[in-house]
Scaffold this active site. Structure first.
Site, PDB file in Angstrom:
ATOM      1  N   ASP A  98       0.536   1.247  -6.099  1.00  0.00           N
ATOM      2  CA  ASP A  98       0.831   0.765  -7.444  1.00  0.00           C
ATOM      3  C   ASP A  98       1.868  -0.347  -7.366  1.00  0.00           C
ATOM      4  O   ASP A  98       2.855  -0.229  -6.630  1.00  0.00           O
ATOM      5  CB  ASP A  98       1.382   1.900  -8.316  1.00  0.00           C
ATOM      6  CG  ASP A  98       0.442   2.252  -9.454  1.00  0.00           C
ATOM      7  OD1 ASP A  98       0.227   1.370 -10.302  1.00  0.00           O
ATOM      8  OD2 ASP A  98      -0.071   3.378  -9.483  1.00  0.00           O
ATOM      9  N   ASP A 199       0.153  -2.372 -12.454  1.00  0.00           N
ATOM     10  CA  ASP A 199       0.411  -1.623 -13.684  1.00  0.00           C
ATOM     11  C   ASP A 199       0.732  -2.543 -14.858  1.00  0.00           C
ATOM     12  O   ASP A 199       1.553  -3.463 -14.733  1.00  0.00           O
ATOM     13  CB  ASP A 199       1.596  -0.671 -13.444  1.00  0.00           C
ATOM     14  CG  ASP A 199       1.926   0.179 -14.645  1.00  0.00           C
ATOM     15  OD1 ASP A 199       1.113   1.055 -14.985  1.00  0.00           O
ATOM     16  OD2 ASP A 199       2.994  -0.040 -15.246  1.00  0.00           O
ATOM     17  N   GLU A 256      -4.398  -3.298 -14.420  1.00  0.00           N
ATOM     18  CA  GLU A 256      -4.514  -2.448 -15.600  1.00  0.00           C
ATOM     19  C   GLU A 256      -4.343  -3.335 -16.824  1.00  0.00           C
ATOM     20  O   GLU A 256      -3.277  -3.883 -17.063  1.00  0.00           O
ATOM     21  CB  GLU A 256      -3.437  -1.356 -15.588  1.00  0.00           C
ATOM     22  CG  GLU A 256      -3.556  -0.414 -16.777  1.00  0.00           C
ATOM     23  CD  GLU A 256      -2.351   0.490 -16.952  1.00  0.00           C
ATOM     24  OE1 GLU A 256      -2.538   1.610 -17.450  1.00  0.00           O
ATOM     25  OE2 GLU A 256      -1.228   0.074 -16.603  1.00  0.00           O
ATOM     26  N   HIS A 329      -4.493   9.110 -14.036  1.00  0.00           N
ATOM     27  CA  HIS A 329      -3.241   9.819 -14.326  1.00  0.00           C
ATOM     28  C   HIS A 329      -2.814   9.689 -15.783  1.00  0.00           C
ATOM     29  O   HIS A 329      -1.925  10.418 -16.229  1.00  0.00           O
ATOM     30  CB  HIS A 329      -2.125   9.300 -13.423  1.00  0.00           C
ATOM     31  CG  HIS A 329      -1.800   7.859 -13.671  1.00  0.00           C
ATOM     32  ND1 HIS A 329      -2.645   6.832 -13.322  1.00  0.00           N
ATOM     33  CD2 HIS A 329      -0.729   7.266 -14.264  1.00  0.00           C
ATOM     34  CE1 HIS A 329      -2.112   5.684 -13.689  1.00  0.00           C
ATOM     35  NE2 HIS A 329      -0.941   5.915 -14.247  1.00  0.00           N
ATOM     36  N   ASP A 330      -3.427   8.764 -16.526  1.00  0.00           N
ATOM     37  CA  ASP A 330      -3.086   8.568 -17.933  1.00  0.00           C
ATOM     38  C   ASP A 330      -4.145   9.123 -18.886  1.00  0.00           C
ATOM     39  O   ASP A 330      -3.988   9.020 -20.105  1.00  0.00           O
ATOM     40  CB  ASP A 330      -2.911   7.076 -18.241  1.00  0.00           C
ATOM     41  CG  ASP A 330      -1.605   6.515 -17.706  1.00  0.00           C
ATOM     42  OD1 ASP A 330      -0.647   7.296 -17.556  1.00  0.00           O
ATOM     43  OD2 ASP A 330      -1.548   5.305 -17.442  1.00  0.00           O
TER      44      ASP A 330
END
Length: 560
Positions: A98, A199, A256, A329-330
């Site tokens: 990330d 991210d 993202e 994860h979200d």
């Protein structure tokens, strides 16, 4: 279409805190990941994506970084990371990390200096503004509730944070910030990692002058969203980053980017744009949200899913590249959200897997997805750990007095901790994740949903994923074939073809618990067929011109 390794890869996302604990402190770590590499190799994974492992005070579970060059002590040491990277490469897999550069932690040395005084050399590393009419500089709202602005008494100004107040946004208009970030990125790439998931990168540019959002009542977005999302300066910065850093390495990059449609996405991933290889888009994950936004719990329509995904499949084909996912994860667990995690748990988990792995793009498997892990419904808000959930509960229940049961229902459906409960390895205490007390409780269904049981069951969800991944490696049409939707108006069946030269796949998916009839369109001529994979047993000589499908049935044929 240009052929390249990251198009042909299958990616596995690890949320390190919840994957495997090697030392009994209840927190997953790098040595725990190392101990499970052979499991990922067995599954057929090509690329491992690690959620943040950098030094962090953990206000947002590692997405608030205080040292880009350090490993969070809970996860291990840099030596542990170097060993992990070597062992990943030794098994023929790649590792991406990330990259969180929209913001840092407020405990990062840059911010500590920045807030120390108005004339500190690093003051302009972040975004500081004076207030307006006794309040914040504008009406923008944070993704995690409340204003995007936090007042700092020491200097009498506000700093911008799109996420929590402990995640101040970096100022990408400052050349010194850019220079320092480039140096950090090169440091990791020179270490030998294979790329980045970047991210919240579409928020790195902010509207000039920081104006109020003129349409704060638009419930589709946070107030101010359009003022700090997908602005032209983002692309200027990304093209510069690509030219000066990323293009010098054989790596994979995925950004993202919330709130984009296919044409906006092509600005990020168009093969002539020189920005990213692919982006995560979230249009399909909003089909069950309604006017409540993320926290809505509405019935979803297969016609909506078809329309959205077909648009992405066709408009990016031969121009850019898709990232394929339902879980991360979200996001809540897909089998609980878009399948049936009770009566047809196995069948619907396999159906969703079939869908993701037969579309055009790079599939992402989120830890536990390959064994059908489900949502968790904790009774008490005290059992949750996610800052977004806790802020939402406080705002709606404590501050506004809304119905607690209704808010808990939404958290059970949509909360991010659904995907963050520990990986379920076996039937031993704490699901084999830890010998201690886990940082968040294990889902109580681990005695029936776990890796150990599924490894030994040839009909398990795990082995179905393994078979899908092998098929994708065997047949180029899975990766590079052109997508064409059929039965467009069918409200239960999602069917499509993938065509590459003389290879043609036919994918038939019954997305619900009924028994609809599939009828082969007259335009599709079938002289011979081979059933590649299905989640029910199918008679070898069964004709496909007219088939009554079982609940959540999935079939993939190679047509000849």
């Amino acid at each position: 279409m240009k052929r390249i390794w990251w198009k042909e890869a299958v990616v596995y996302q690890i949320y390190p805190r919840s994957f495997m604990d090697s030392n009994g402190d209840g927190i997953g770590d790098l040595k725990g990941i190392l101990s499970k590499l052979d499991y990922l190799k067995e599954l057929g994974i090509d690329v491992i994506w690690l959620s943040p492992i950098y030094e962090s005070p953990n206000d947002d579970n590692g997405y608030d970084i205080s040292d880009y060059y350090g490993i969070m002590s809970e996860f291990g040491t840099m030596e542990d990371f170097d060993t992990l990277l070597e062992e990943v490469h030794g098994r023929g897999m790649k590792l991406i990390m990330d990259l969180v550069v929209n913001h840092t932690s407020d405990e990062h040395p840059w911010f500590i200096e920045s807030r120390s005084s108005k004339d500190n050399p690093k003051r302009d590393y972040y975004i500081w503004k004076t207030g307006k009419d006794g309040g914040p500089p504008n009406n923008w709202e944070s993704f995690f509730s409340g204003s995007t602005w936090e007042y700092d008494e020491a200097t009498g100004e506000y700093y911008l944070h799109l996420f929590t107040k402990k995640q101040p946004d970096l100022n990408w208009n400052n050349p010194e910030v850019v220079k320092d970030i480039y140096s950090m990125i090169k440091w990791w790439l020179d270490k030998g990692i294979d790329g980045f998931r970047v991210d919240a990168i579409n928020h790195m540019g902010k509207a000039e002058g920081f104006p109020d959002d003129p349409n704060p009542e638009d419930q589709r977005w946070n107030t101010g969203y359009k003022m700090f999302s997908n602005l032209p300066q983002v692309h200027e910065q990304l093209q510069k980053l690509n030219k000066e850093v990323l293009s010098h390495y054989d790596i994979m990059t995925v950004g993202e980017t919330s709130g984009v449609g296919p044409q906006e996405a092509l600005l990020y991933v168009g093969e002539d744009r020189n920005e990213f290889n692919m982006v995560f888009q979230f249009e399909h994950t909003g089909i069950d949200s309604g006017v409540q936004g993320k926290w809505g719990v509405e019935p979803w329509s297969l016609l909506d899913l078809k329309k959205i995904m077909s648009k992405w499949q066709t408009e990016l084909y031969e121009k850019g590249w898709n990232a394929l996912f339902f879980n991360n994860h979200d996001q809540p667990r897909a089998v609980s959200r878009f399948g049936d995690d009770k009566k047809y748990w196995s069948e619907s988990a396999k159906l969703l897997a079939t869908y993701i792995h037969t579309l055009s793009g790079t599939p992402y498997v989120y830890q536990g997805e390959e064994i059908g892990m489900t949502n968790v419904a904790f009774d008490s808000i005290e059992s949750y750990r996610d800052v977004e959930i806790l802020n939402y509960y406080r705002e709606k229940v404590v501050e506004q007095g809304q119905d607690r049961d209704e808010i808990m229902k939404r958290i059970h459906h949509k909360g991010r901790d659904n995907s963050r409960t520990p990986m379920q390895w076996n039937t031993s205490e704490q699901a084999g994740f830890t010998t201690g007390t886990p940082w968040i409780a294990v889902n109580e269904n681990y005695p029936t949903i776990n890796v150990e049981d599924q490894l030994h069951d040839p009909h398990s969800i795990f082995n179905y994923y393994k078979e899908l991944i092998q098929l994708r490696k065997k047949h180029d049409v899975f990766v590079y074939g052109n997508y064409e939707l059929i039965l467009e108006e069918d409200e239960e069946i999602y069917a499509y073809t993938r065509t590459l030269g003389d290879q043609k796949l036919l994918v038939i998916l019954n997305f619900f618990g009924g028994t609809p009839t599939f009828r082969l369109p007259n335009s599709l001529k079938v002289e011979a067929k081979e059933l590649l994979i299905s989640n029910y047993s199918v008679e070898e000589n069964e004709q496909i011109e007219e088939v009554t499908l079982k609940p959540y049935e999935a079939r993939v044929y190679l047509l000849k």
